[in-house]
Design an enzyme around this catalytic site. Structure first.
Site, short mmCIF file in Angstrom:
data_model
loop_
_atom_site.label_atom_id
_atom_site.label_comp_id
_atom_site.label_asym_id
_atom_site.label_seq_id
_atom_site.Cartn_x
_atom_site.Cartn_y
_atom_site.Cartn_z
N GLU A 190 120.47 -15.56 -5.87
CA GLU A 190 121.33 -14.90 -4.88
C GLU A 190 121.58 -15.80 -3.67
O GLU A 190 120.95 -16.83 -3.49
CB GLU A 190 120.67 -13.60 -4.40
CG GLU A 190 121.00 -12.37 -5.25
CD GLU A 190 122.38 -11.79 -4.97
OE1 GLU A 190 123.15 -12.43 -4.22
OE2 GLU A 190 122.68 -10.71 -5.49
N ASP B 269 128.98 -7.14 -6.68
CA ASP B 269 127.75 -7.78 -6.22
C ASP B 269 128.09 -8.68 -5.03
O ASP B 269 128.78 -8.25 -4.13
CB ASP B 269 127.09 -8.55 -7.38
CG ASP B 269 125.59 -8.61 -7.25
OD1 ASP B 269 125.10 -8.84 -6.13
OD2 ASP B 269 124.88 -8.43 -8.25
N ASN C 206 125.82 -4.46 -0.40
CA ASN C 206 126.12 -5.75 -1.02
C ASN C 206 127.50 -6.21 -0.56
O ASN C 206 128.18 -5.54 0.21
CB ASN C 206 126.09 -5.59 -2.55
CG ASN C 206 125.31 -6.66 -3.24
OD1 ASN C 206 125.32 -7.81 -2.83
ND2 ASN C 206 124.61 -6.30 -4.31
#
Length: 297
Positions: free
Chosen positions: A15, A206, A154
């Site tokens: 991430e 995401d 997110n």
């Protein structure tokens, strides 16, 4: 548009990719491993540093000490990588989680250098609306709660001029992306409205990035795609990656015209059809990005 594997990182949850222009290198995190990673463009060298708790999101520090601001489990920290592969950690702001078992998730700086980050319950299956979005204005400042009642905040991003903020909730029960008007002086978002209902498109929303044209790039988790939406919310293109769970994207390279994508390697899942899950990929997106603002710039 072929996706090139730049590193078979096998991250549990890769991430928060951030391009470091001074080093010409990509940094990112593996959340459950608590690791900060770096891949250098010149020679492909890969290095990692170990934190003492889960490490969810990062932004470059603008102060002379450099380093990184990071959202972790118990709050925000300044992290300084060492030659020994460790991270010297200095607390910046603690967080009062709504319950046990929470951590920070997605985060980044606005154009003025304020750090934004959201929290979530790690057990996503509960679908608990205990997640929240916070703003951190600088060293020595507390966290300012900006949005609550979320499950998995997110997709944070800011328009090129900084006057629009984007935010998503990637939980299967929500799958929405919102836009806000953003006051660049006060750091306060307002006029929340639906930007994209991701139930109409493949993949859950995401991590995200913004290009120079103000278009919003969002990873379609579970669909193996990265989508580009125009500022009026129209799908412009979808680029494939060879894994089901792309997690977040970031522009980088000398011309900021490469789109780097991190991904997830889920535990206990048969990965025969996606052996590169958890890898980091590079795409030619046909667009240029913006340099990420440093914290406290």
């Amino acid at each position: 548009m072929h996706a090139e594997l730049i590193l078979d990182a096998r991250n549990g949850t890769g991430e928060s990719p951030v391009w470091h222009p001074g080093e010409q290198a990509l940094y990112w995190v593996d959340i459950p491993a608590g690791q900060l990673h770096r891949w250098r463009l010149a020679d492909g060298a890969h290095q990692r540093w170990q934190a003492d708790q889960m490490l969810a999101c990062i932004a470059r520090g603008a102060s002379p000490e450099g380093g990184w601001i990071a959202g972790m489990q118990s709050g925000l920290f300044h992290l300084q990588p060492t030659a020994q592969g460790t991270l010297v950690s200095r607390p910046l702001a603690s967080v009062a989680h709504a319950r046990e078992g929470m951590r920070f998730n997605d985060g980044r700086c606005d154009r003025q250098g304020r750090f934004w980050a959201g929290t979530m319950l790690m057990d996503m299956q509960q679908g608990a609306t205990v997640g929240a979005l916070y703003r951190h204005d600088g060293d020595g400042q507390p966290l300012h709660l900006q949005q609550d009642g979320m499950i998995v905040p997110n997709g944070l991003a800011f328009s090129p001029d900084g006057t629009r903020m984007y935010l998503s909730d990637s939980h299967p029960q929500v799958q929405a992306i919102w836009a806000f008007d953003y006051d660049t002086d006060s750091g306060i978002p307002s006029n929340r409205r639906l930007f994209v209902d991701m139930r109409d498109y493949p993949g859950r929303p995401d991590g995200a990035a913004i290009d120079q044209d103000g278009c919003y790039w969002i990873c379609g988790n579970d669909a193996g795609l990265v989508h580009r939406f125009t500022p009026d919310g129209k799908l412009d293109r979808s680029l494939p990656v060879p894994v089901k769970k792309p997690a977040m994207c970031a522009f980088g390279g000398p011309g900021l015209d490469t789109l780097f994508v991190t991904s997830i390697r889920p535990a206990g899942v048969d990965l025969a059809d996606q052996p590169l899950a958890g890898g980091v990929f590079a795409l030619n997106p046909g667009a240029k990005g913006l340099e990420e603002p440093a914290w406290g710039n």
